[in-house]
Design an enzyme around this catalytic site. Sequence first.
Site, PDB file in Angstrom:
ATOM      1  N   HIS A  76     -24.422  21.969  57.391  1.00  0.00           N
ATOM      2  CA  HIS A  76     -23.010  22.264  57.086  1.00  0.00           C
ATOM      3  C   HIS A  76     -22.649  23.741  57.151  1.00  0.00           C
ATOM      4  O   HIS A  76     -21.635  24.146  56.587  1.00  0.00           O
ATOM      5  CB  HIS A  76     -22.609  21.697  55.709  1.00  0.00           C
TER       6      HIS A  76
ATOM      7  N   HIS B  91     -24.246  33.638  53.737  1.00  0.00           N
ATOM      8  CA  HIS B  91     -23.309  33.732  52.620  1.00  0.00           C
ATOM      9  C   HIS B  91     -23.688  32.756  51.522  1.00  0.00           C
ATOM     10  O   HIS B  91     -24.229  31.685  51.790  1.00  0.00           O
ATOM     11  CB  HIS B  91     -21.862  33.475  53.068  1.00  0.00           C
TER      12      HIS B  91
HETATM   13  P1  5GP Z   1     -20.240  27.340  55.371  1.00  0.00           P
HETATM   14  O1  5GP Z   1     -19.923  25.916  55.692  1.00  0.00           O
HETATM   15  O2  5GP Z   1     -20.545  28.154  56.619  1.00  0.00           O
HETATM   16  O3  5GP Z   1     -21.290  27.481  54.323  1.00  0.00           O
HETATM   17  O4  5GP Z   1     -18.914  27.918  54.716  1.00  0.00           O
HETATM   18  C1  5GP Z   1     -18.039  28.809  55.336  1.00  0.00           C
HETATM   19  C2  5GP Z   1     -16.914  29.073  54.369  1.00  0.00           C
HETATM   20  O5  5GP Z   1     -16.158  30.166  54.849  1.00  0.00           O
HETATM   21  C3  5GP Z   1     -15.939  27.902  54.198  1.00  0.00           C
HETATM   22  O6  5GP Z   1     -15.885  27.526  52.822  1.00  0.00           O
HETATM   23  C4  5GP Z   1     -14.602  28.457  54.689  1.00  0.00           C
HETATM   24  O7  5GP Z   1     -13.504  28.004  53.935  1.00  0.00           O
HETATM   25  C5  5GP Z   1     -14.819  29.953  54.556  1.00  0.00           C
HETATM   26  N1  5GP Z   1     -14.056  30.746  55.523  1.00  0.00           N
HETATM   27  C6  5GP Z   1     -13.994  30.531  56.871  1.00  0.00           C
HETATM   28  N2  5GP Z   1     -13.213  31.468  57.453  1.00  0.00           N
HETATM   29  C7  5GP Z   1     -12.792  32.284  56.453  1.00  0.00           C
HETATM   30  C8  5GP Z   1     -11.961  33.439  56.438  1.00  0.00           C
HETATM   31  O8  5GP Z   1     -11.455  33.904  57.457  1.00  0.00           O
HETATM   32  N3  5GP Z   1     -11.746  34.024  55.238  1.00  0.00           N
HETATM   33  C9  5GP Z   1     -12.296  33.542  54.071  1.00  0.00           C
HETATM   34  N4  5GP Z   1     -12.011  34.203  52.951  1.00  0.00           N
HETATM   35  N5  5GP Z   1     -13.090  32.455  54.061  1.00  0.00           N
HETATM   36  C10 5GP Z   1     -13.337  31.835  55.228  1.00  0.00           C
END
Ligand code: 5GP
Length: 137
Positions: free
Chosen positions: A93, A100
Amino acid sequence: MPEPTIFGKILDREIPCHSVYEDDHVLAFLDVNPLSPGHTLVIPKERVAFLHELSDDQSAAIGRVLPRIARAVLAATGATDYNLLQNNGAGAHQAVFHVHFHIIPKLGKRGLGVGWKSTSLEAGETEELVVKIRAQL
Ligand code: 5GP
């Protein structure tokens, strides 16, 4: 040079974020599509995709501030429960390929939903895994 990820662009100040914490090694900001109010992303300034690629120094820097940021999120939201989530790989996911950590307050029904389908290993598999993992460390 690979194309910067969206978080690389946030670090470069090319796109805005709601920043809540920054030091020489770490930036924390609110998730743009939160699972609950206060859903915060904590990122190292080192630009690698996966946790296992992160340098020891950057790992230490992020580990030092994660509990402090979590305390602030809890105090600000009134949450007492929360999840720390860290996804690696599309199959797990991960959508943004810059390491992060999610801090996700649990506020009533809002927050992370977890499907925890546990299994058990075959006889001898546990011991075999211990030997294999220890040999890599
Ligand atoms: P992952 O699935 O990669 O662990 O989570 C990525 C997270 O980054 C998601 O919860 C999504 O909402 C967040 N996200 C994606 N693009 C942006 C953005 O441009 N700004 C912020 N603040 N969060 C983002």
